[in-house]
Design an enzyme around this catalytic site. Structure first.
Site, mmCIF file in Angstrom:
data_model
loop_
_atom_site.group_PDB
_atom_site.id
_atom_site.type_symbol
_atom_site.label_atom_id
_atom_site.label_comp_id
_atom_site.label_asym_id
_atom_site.label_seq_id
_atom_site.Cartn_x
_atom_site.Cartn_y
_atom_site.Cartn_z
ATOM 1 C CE LYS A 40 9.257 23.938 -1.022
ATOM 2 N NZ LYS A 40 9.039 22.494 -1.165
ATOM 3 C CE LYS A 57 11.745 24.891 -3.840
ATOM 4 N NZ LYS A 57 11.312 23.517 -4.004
HETATM 5 C C1 PBG Z 1 8.036 19.894 -2.913
HETATM 6 C C2 PBG Z 1 8.849 20.683 -3.856
HETATM 7 C C3 PBG Z 1 8.432 21.784 -4.625
HETATM 8 C C4 PBG Z 1 9.549 22.198 -5.365
HETATM 9 C C5 PBG Z 1 10.587 21.354 -5.038
HETATM 10 N N1 PBG Z 1 10.146 20.443 -4.085
HETATM 11 C C6 PBG Z 1 7.093 22.371 -4.803
HETATM 12 C C7 PBG Z 1 6.394 23.058 -3.723
HETATM 13 O O1 PBG Z 1 6.853 23.201 -2.604
HETATM 14 O O2 PBG Z 1 5.264 23.444 -3.992
HETATM 15 C C8 PBG Z 1 9.560 23.323 -6.343
HETATM 16 C C9 PBG Z 1 10.683 23.325 -7.312
HETATM 17 C C10 PBG Z 1 10.510 24.217 -8.473
HETATM 18 O O3 PBG Z 1 9.595 25.073 -8.536
HETATM 19 O O4 PBG Z 1 11.324 24.104 -9.391
HETATM 20 N N2 PBG Z 1 8.138 18.516 -3.151
#
Ligand code: PBG
Length: 340
Positions: free
Chosen positions: A207, A260
């Site tokens: 991530k 992601k």
């Molecule tokens: C954290 C989480 C995030 C997303 C999914 N899980 C936000 C972050 O890390 O700030 C982002 C998903 C998206 O932007 O669609 N719980």
């Protein structure tokens, strides 16, 4: 110079290759398509709030609403009739505190949502986001030290508790998203210790610290109150590090990997897919990627249907088995329509 017969490339190259033979009709193209997209490749994220009859639109994500628990059964039915088989739940708690206590409460909003979905749609695959950022008052993904640094090992214990509470409520898959070192091992140990061996772990192994999460942070009300997430999420310049992250999660018992955002990182999707072909790989087509397409389509600058199907196919072609996407319902309807 000899004469050139412009009517036929065979005149120049006997037996010439003609890749266009397979592109002449829709049926020929369908027959040789290498990457296909089906509704059951898609996972639809749901933002769950407390209250009754609440459906509040998220302005930066047109078409996506926060929903209260009582509306989830209806939503699940709609998803299933579109052929979508999985949801990913995010909870927006009523109260937030420094340690994110509601995240693992038996009556927390996500725990209620899981039970409601289990009752309404027993076959639906229920996945849950396991992170603290929606539950802490500071909006960070773990407990903090006095300097605001996310403490790793102290956070692990809470993540394990969240995962167990989701498993006990009936989740099929827990998806830790915090990029905390050791999270998969800690969660696997805790689940197994509670007799929840059946619960699978889809780890957000890779991530990135991305500006594309902006609209999500409106949706989940989980923006950090100060600072950013760069001390735990990955730097966008790194790809070899992604392989290290994925390897550690595989070693700790991850059942599937998630990467992601998707679009800026398709090279990394491909590399993780090639290095770990034996595990299902998911890619998250995140909120900012969704918002860009919706904004352009609303202005008439892009053909939404064509662009969405192209983007999702591209993510699959890069190597993702599953795509988590806010476009899931529209895409599934378009795919079904195309087949009819
Ligand atoms: C954290 C989480 C995030 C997303 C999914 N899980 C936000 C972050 O890390 O700030 C982002 C998903 C998206 O932007 O669609 N719980």
């Amino acid at each position: 110079m000899t004469e050139f017969d412009a009517r036929s490339i065979e005149a120049l190259q006997p037996g010439a290759q003609r890749p266009r033979r397979w592109r002449r009709t829709p049926a020929l193209r369908d027959l040789v398509r290498e990457t296909t997209l089906a509704p059951d490749d898609l996972v639809y994220p749901l933002f769950v709030v407390s209250g009754k009859g609440v459906r509040s639109p998220i302005p930066s994500m047109p078409g996506v609403d926060q929903l209260s628990v009582d509306l989830l059964g209806g939503e699940a039915g709609a998803l299933e009739s579109l052929g979508i088989k999985a949801v990913l739940l995010f909870g927006i708690p009523e109260t937030k505190d420094p340690a994110g206590l509601e995240s693992h409460s038996e009556d927390g909003v996500v725990q209620q949502a899981i039970r409601a979905l289990r009752d309404a749609s027993p076959d639906l695959v229920v996945m849950t986001d396991v992170c603290l950022c929606e539950y802490t008052d500071h909006g960070h993904c773990g407990v903090l030290d006095s300097e605001g640094y996310v403490l790793n090992d102290e956070t692990l214990e809470i993540l394990a508790r969240i995962a167990v509470s989701h498993g006990e409520a009936g989740a099929d898959v827990v998806a830790p998203s915090g990029m905390i070192d050791g999270m998969v091992g800690a969660i696997r140990g805790a689940l197994d210790g509670e007799g929840l061996e059946r619960v699978a772990i889809l780890s957000y192994a890779v991530k990135y610290a991305s500006a594309f999460y902006g609209p999500f942070r409106d949706a989940a009300e989980g923006a950090p109150a100060f600072g950013d997430r760069k001390s735990h999420q990955m730097d966008s310049g790194n790809a070899r590090e992604a392989l290290r992250e994925a390897a550690l999660d595989v070693e700790q018992g991850a059942d599937a990997l998630l990467l992601k955002p998707a679009l800026g990182y398709l090279d990394v999707v491909r590399r993780v897919h090639e290095r770990f072909p034996e595990l299902p790989l998911a890619a998250y087509n995140v909120s900012g990627e969704y918002a860009m397409v919706k904004a352009a389509a609303a202005n008439g600058w892009l053909d939404e249907r064509a662009v969405v199907l192209e983007v999702l196919t591209g993510i699959r072609r890069a190597g993702a088995d599953l795509v988590v996407t806010y476009h899931a319902k529209d895409a599934a309807a378009w795919i079904q329509g195309a087949g009819a």
